[in-house]
Write an enzyme that holds these catalytic residues in place. Structure first.
Site, PDB file in Angstrom:
ATOM      1  N   ARG A 153      -8.664  -0.530   4.985  1.00 23.71           N
ATOM      2  CA  ARG A 153      -7.839   0.490   4.310  1.00 23.71           C
ATOM      3  C   ARG A 153      -6.506  -0.076   3.879  1.00 23.71           C
ATOM      4  NH1 ARG A 153      -6.981   5.818   7.487  1.00 23.71           N
ATOM      5  NH2 ARG A 153      -5.592   5.932   5.698  1.00 23.71           N
TER       6      ARG A 153
ATOM      7  N   CYS B 233      -5.467  12.311  12.313  1.00 22.21           N
ATOM      8  CA  CYS B 233      -6.113  11.000  12.363  1.00 22.21           C
ATOM      9  C   CYS B 233      -5.862  10.464  13.781  1.00 22.21           C
ATOM     10  CB  CYS B 233      -5.502  10.067  11.320  1.00 22.21           C
ATOM     11  SG  CYS B 233      -3.823   9.600  11.710  1.00 22.21           S
TER      12      CYS B 233
ATOM     13  N   LYS C 142       0.861  -1.205   0.000  1.00 24.23           N
ATOM     14  CA  LYS C 142       0.000   0.000   0.000  1.00 24.23           C
ATOM     15  C   LYS C 142       0.891   1.246   0.000  1.00 24.23           C
ATOM     16  CE  LYS C 142      -1.716   1.514   4.091  1.00 24.23           C
ATOM     17  NZ  LYS C 142      -1.407   2.907   4.414  1.00 24.23           N
ATOM     18  N   ASN C 143       1.932   1.248   0.843  1.00 26.29           N
ATOM     19  CA  ASN C 143       2.728   2.466   1.024  1.00 26.29           C
ATOM     20  C   ASN C 143       3.771   2.704  -0.057  1.00 26.29           C
ATOM     21  OD1 ASN C 143       1.144   2.948   3.177  1.00 26.29           O
ATOM     22  ND2 ASN C 143       2.692   2.495   4.736  1.00 26.29           N
TER      23      ASN C 143
ATOM     24  N   ARG D  86      -0.560  14.740  12.030  1.00 35.11           N
ATOM     25  CA  ARG D  86      -0.106  14.563  10.627  1.00 35.11           C
ATOM     26  C   ARG D  86       0.132  15.916   9.945  1.00 35.11           C
ATOM     27  NH1 ARG D  86      -1.413   9.139   9.620  1.00 35.11           N
ATOM     28  NH2 ARG D  86       0.313   9.166   8.166  1.00 35.11           N
TER      29      ARG D  86
HETATM   30  C1  EPZ Z   1       4.183   7.215   6.254  1.00 35.25           C
HETATM   31  O1  EPZ Z   1       3.373   8.230   6.813  1.00 35.25           O
HETATM   32  C2  EPZ Z   1       3.301   5.975   6.182  1.00 35.25           C
HETATM   33  N1  EPZ Z   1       2.155   6.228   5.307  1.00 35.25           N
HETATM   34  C3  EPZ Z   1       2.816   5.600   7.584  1.00 35.25           C
HETATM   35  O2  EPZ Z   1       2.060   4.400   7.469  1.00 35.25           O
HETATM   36  C4  EPZ Z   1       4.047   5.334   8.456  1.00 35.25           C
HETATM   37  O3  EPZ Z   1       3.622   5.035   9.764  1.00 35.25           O
HETATM   38  C5  EPZ Z   1       4.953   6.575   8.460  1.00 35.25           C
HETATM   39  O4  EPZ Z   1       5.311   6.925   7.100  1.00 35.25           O
HETATM   40  C6  EPZ Z   1       6.236   6.357   9.254  1.00 35.25           C
HETATM   41  O5  EPZ Z   1       6.930   5.281   8.722  1.00 35.25           O
HETATM   42  C7  EPZ Z   1       2.326   6.082   3.972  1.00 35.25           C
HETATM   43  O6  EPZ Z   1       3.403   5.775   3.500  1.00 35.25           O
HETATM   44  C8  EPZ Z   1       1.112   6.338   3.122  1.00 35.25           C
HETATM   45  P1  EPZ Z   1       6.166  10.754   8.193  1.00 35.25           P
HETATM   46  P2  EPZ Z   1       3.891   9.780   6.768  1.00 35.25           P
HETATM   47  O7  EPZ Z   1       6.024  11.974   7.349  1.00 35.25           O
HETATM   48  O8  EPZ Z   1       4.590  10.031   5.497  1.00 35.25           O
HETATM   49  C9  EPZ Z   1       5.940  14.112  11.544  1.00 35.25           C
HETATM   50  C10 EPZ Z   1       0.209   3.000   7.752  1.00 35.25           C
HETATM   51  O9  EPZ Z   1      -0.205   2.453   8.784  1.00 35.25           O
HETATM   52  N2  EPZ Z   1       5.863  15.070  10.427  1.00 35.25           N
HETATM   53  O10 EPZ Z   1       7.418   9.953   8.101  1.00 35.25           O
HETATM   54  O11 EPZ Z   1       2.746  10.649   7.139  1.00 35.25           O
HETATM   55  C11 EPZ Z   1       4.692  13.233  11.631  1.00 35.25           C
HETATM   56  O12 EPZ Z   1       3.684  13.902  12.344  1.00 35.25           O
HETATM   57  C12 EPZ Z   1       0.656   4.451   7.796  1.00 35.25           C
HETATM   58  O13 EPZ Z   1       0.331   2.440   6.624  1.00 35.25           O
HETATM   59  C13 EPZ Z   1       5.939  16.429  10.702  1.00 35.25           C
HETATM   60  O14 EPZ Z   1       6.072  16.839  11.847  1.00 35.25           O
HETATM   61  O15 EPZ Z   1       4.943   9.766   7.964  1.00 35.25           O
HETATM   62  C14 EPZ Z   1       5.184  12.014  12.342  1.00 35.25           C
HETATM   63  O16 EPZ Z   1       5.202  12.254  13.733  1.00 35.25           O
HETATM   64  C15 EPZ Z   1       0.377   5.092   9.155  1.00 35.25           C
HETATM   65  N3  EPZ Z   1       5.846  17.309   9.660  1.00 35.25           N
HETATM   66  C16 EPZ Z   1       6.627  11.884  11.844  1.00 35.25           C
HETATM   67  O17 EPZ Z   1       6.996  13.176  11.325  1.00 35.25           O
HETATM   68  C17 EPZ Z   1       5.712  16.887   8.353  1.00 35.25           C
HETATM   69  O18 EPZ Z   1       5.671  17.751   7.443  1.00 35.25           O
HETATM   70  C18 EPZ Z   1       6.795  10.852  10.738  1.00 35.25           C
HETATM   71  O19 EPZ Z   1       5.896  11.192   9.707  1.00 35.25           O
HETATM   72  C19 EPZ Z   1       5.635  15.506   8.109  1.00 35.25           C
HETATM   73  C20 EPZ Z   1       5.727  14.604   9.156  1.00 35.25           C
END
Ligand code: EPZ
Length: 417
Positions: free
Chosen positions: A397, A116, A22-23, A121
């Site tokens: 999902r 969420c 998915k990711n 996010r």
């Molecule tokens: C991706 O989410 C994945 N989703 C998530 O999988 C996964 O848990 C996550 O990466 C971490 O590995 C997809 O790939 C579609 P991040 P993403 O940006 O990109 C903070 C699942 O279950 N952050 O690496 O949203 C954020 O809040 C899902 O399949 C900021 O502060 O994750 C988080 O605490 C859930 N500012 C941390 O960084 C930003 O601009 C990591 O987020 C972006 C992120």
């Protein structure tokens, strides 16, 4: 509202074919917007989030059809750059269309993802990095209004924090920028490597020049291609844990074992027997489960998406364990439900202390987010008696045909419409 009925306890035995990731599919689907040619994608998982992303692309004008397990995307007349809240709010990865729309049209209006269950996010890292490529943006009424008066111009950008989505968004946008972009402190999840492989296949010029450093030379020529996305390493990890938790014996096929090395090493530390072959692993769960202390981390650390599943397994360990959730601020929603089944897990900030030697009792349960829902199924599989899990739309999902796959390996599970 559909629910799942699960009768435990029983051991999972047999073999599982892992679906497409998915990711990896989500950023690759978003990246197809860069092309005005035909793009064929294979091995996409049949899960709700992929359907939502396809609907989002169609709302932007992509012509999409499914033929013989291939998704055929034709963007020759794709001309819209407005991504609505109604589609982005249910799936935060919708923000990944911002990069390609800016690259293609020089302006875009995309809904903020919103929060969420697992966290707020935010997308501040995405937006600050886009401004370094010459993007001007403002946020009004929950939408990002972004434009590049002079087009995207390559630049050197260092992410302040490792972010999977920000890394993906910027790689896609920089692919058509003028000149060269160097991104440092990138996330290096396998799904990002898969995205880069796809982009290079459609004619982009992207090269990893360091562990977390990537060089992107903007191009203006995109080719047609057919691409098959990688396996879902979180689905694979989920079945690894399920086999260990139920003292089962599972063959997990269509995977690349070295990509889930951390998960395999972690389960071996707990005492699970794992035999690694070329494209499969054989997991044999053991009676004695050793306790461990672990923290979630960006790849190649232990994935946050497997934290809830591991927690169920550690409830059966011979001593107390500790899990530190270092990625998301609120990813312990499953704990209250597990405690209702007899677990003794206490939370202190981003630390969960898990007492061992627990015998789960079946119960009526509530799913809250994608990975938490699957941890409730794992607990129900080891509990004695009938459990019912509500709000399983969270599950759909990200897990393809989960009850069919589980039934095939011995689980007593059924969906109640
Ligand atoms: C991706 O989410 C994945 N989703 C998530 O999988 C996964 O848990 C996550 O990466 C971490 O590995 C997809 O790939 C579609 P991040 P993403 O940006 O990109 C903070 C699942 O279950 N952050 O690496 O949203 C954020 O809040 C899902 O399949 C900021 O502060 O994750 C988080 O605490 C859930 N500012 C941390 O960084 C930003 O601009 C990591 O987020 C972006 C992120």
């Amino acid at each position: 509202m559909q629910k799942l009925e699960v009768f435990g306890a029983n051991k999972l035995k047999g073999q599982i074919n892992i679906s497409g990731s998915k990711n990896a599919s989500l950023p690759i689907l978003a990246a197809t917007l860069l092309s005005s040619k035909k793009v064929n994608l294979k091995n996409l998982p049949k899960v709700k989030d992929i359907e939502t992303m396809i609907n989002l692309l169609q709302s932007l004008g992509s012509k999409i059809r499914f033929k013989k397990k291939k998704l055929i995307i034709n963007n020759s007349t794709q001309n819209k750059n407005f991504a609505s809240y109604s589609l982005v709010k249910t799936m935060r990865a919708g923000i990944l269309v911002l990069g390609p729309l800016l690259a293609k049209f020089g302006k875009a209006k995309v809904s903020l993802p919103g929060g969420c269950a697992i966290g707020t996010r935010p997308i501040d890292i995405h937006l600050k990095a886009f401004s370094k490529l010459g993007v001007k943006y403002n946020i009004t009424q929950g939408y990002v209004h972004a434009s590049t008066p002079k087009g995207l111009v390559g630049s050197k950008i260092r992410f302040p924090k490792i972010s999977v989505g920000a890394t993906e968004n910027l790689i896609i946008a920089a692919s058509l920028a003028k000149g060269t972009t160097i991104l440092s402190n990138c996330a290096i999840e396998p799904e990002i490597k898969d995205l880069v492989n796809f982009l290079n296949k459609i004619g982009c010029k992207i090269k990893w020049v360091g562990k977390r450093k990537i060089k992107i030379d903007g191009v203006n020529q995109i080719n047609e291609t057919t691409y098959s996305v990688m396996f879902d390493r979180i689905e694979a990890g989920t079945y690894l844990v399920a086999a260990a938790a139920t003292e089962g014996n599972l063959k997990i096929k269509n995977i690349i074992p070295k990509i889930i090395k951390t998960e395999i090493d972690t389960l071996r530390k707990i005492g699970t027997k794992i035999v690694v072959k070329k494209n499969e692993v054989n997991v044999i769960g053991k009676k004695i489960i050793k306790s461990i202390n672990i923290k979630t981390a960006p790849y190649p650390g232990f994935p946050t998406d497997l934290q809830a599943q591991l927690m169920v397994l550690l409830c059966k360990a011979n001593k107390k364990s500790l899990i530190k959730e270092d990625i998301f601020e609120n990813r312990f929603m499953h704990v209250a439900e597990l405690n209702r089944m007899g677990a003794q897990i206490s939370i202190n900030g981003n630390r969960a202390i898990i007492q061992g030697n627990i015998n789960f009792a079946a119960a009526e349960l509530m799913a809250t987010d994608l990975r938490a829902s699957v941890s409730l199924i794992l607990a129900a599989l080891i509990a004695n008696g009938k459990s019912v899990i509500n709000r399983i739309y969270h599950l759909d999902r990200g897990y393809e045909n989960i009850e069919k796959k589980l039934k095939k390996i011995g689980a007593r599970i059924r969906r109640i419409k």
